[in-house]
Design a protein around this motif. Structure first.
Motif: not given
Length: 244
Positions: A75-76, A82, A86, A90, A129, A132
């Motif tokens: 994701c990063s 992402g 994400e 979230n 989390v 990332i």
């Protein structure tokens, strides 16, 4: 005669007060001697087995941390990933793992499988989390320096990005460990015949606050010991990456 009655009444009041105080502060007595249906020693070793590699925490912890680490890196490092993952991350990370206990019990039964699934859900989000955050917090000056020296993208990742993100990833593992212990205790309260969570939950049937405080104290000690061991391992093997 009235003096004798007054003396007897005072003695009775003092006896009642002492019994009341004894019941209130029984948990402070050396009475870890209390025996419950789960038995303190058996409950402790049952949880110890779950927290070690032979139990559900060991089975799911390594897999979850590895998967959370890979998803966080994906994701990063890749903006398109992402944007896809994400929103789900979230959304689900704000849904507590305890809310899935009943659902996992229905799906996987009351055995260890449901606890493994619960721990997987509880651990993966803190690791993702923090991974990332760690990758995105890498100093851009380091990336520019590596690029100016001709480093390829893969080499930059393994020599600059990943080492810089290790402290954040390690913090995510520590947070995941705490979430896993909380979920195991909660699951034992609903579907178990032994364990510290079972000890705490069944103590209400016997009005034994000393058992409850003993269980709480045991959980705190186990978590403290597990976190201390993890920190020692981090300092031993990851100190060159900035883990303290």
């Amino acid at each position: 005669r009235s003096g004798c009655e007054d003396t007897g009444k005072r003695c009775a009041d003092m006896g009642a007060a002492s019994c009341h105080l004894e019941s209130r502060f029984a948990f402070l007595s050396p009475g870890i001697s209390a025996r419950s249906p789960g038995d303190l020693e058996r409950s402790f070793f049952s949880d110890f087995r779950r927290y070690t590699g032979r139990g559900c925490l060991g089975e799911s912890g390594t897999c979850t941390e590895g998967l959370g680490f890979r998803r966080g890196i994906c994701c990063s490092c890749f903006p398109w990933a992402g944007r896809i993952f994400e929103p789900f991350l979230n959304f689900f990370r704000f849904v507590p793992a305890i809310g899935f206990i009943t659902l996992f019990l229905l799906w996987f039964g009351v055995g260890e499988t449901s606890k493994v699934a619960l721990i997987f859900y509880a651990v993966i989000f803190p690791v993702m989390v923090n991974t990332i955050a760690g990758v995105r917090s890498v100093d851009t000056a380091l990336l520019e320096a590596a690029e100016s020296l001709g480093a390829r993208r893969a080499k930059t990742f393994f020599t600059v990005i990943l080492p810089s993100a290790v402290p954040h990833i390690f913090t995510g593992i520590r947070l995941g460990l705490g979430s896993a212990i909380i979920c195991i205790a909660a699951a034992e309260m609903l579907a178990a015949s032994e364990g510290v969570g079972y000890l705490i939950y069944t103590s209400r049937l016997y009005y034994r606050t000393d058992w409850i405080f003993t269980g709480i104290f045991t959980l705190g000690l186990m978590g403290l010991a597990a976190d201390k061991l993890l920190r020692i391992l981090g300092k031993r093997f990851l100190s060159r990456f900035g883990v303290r």
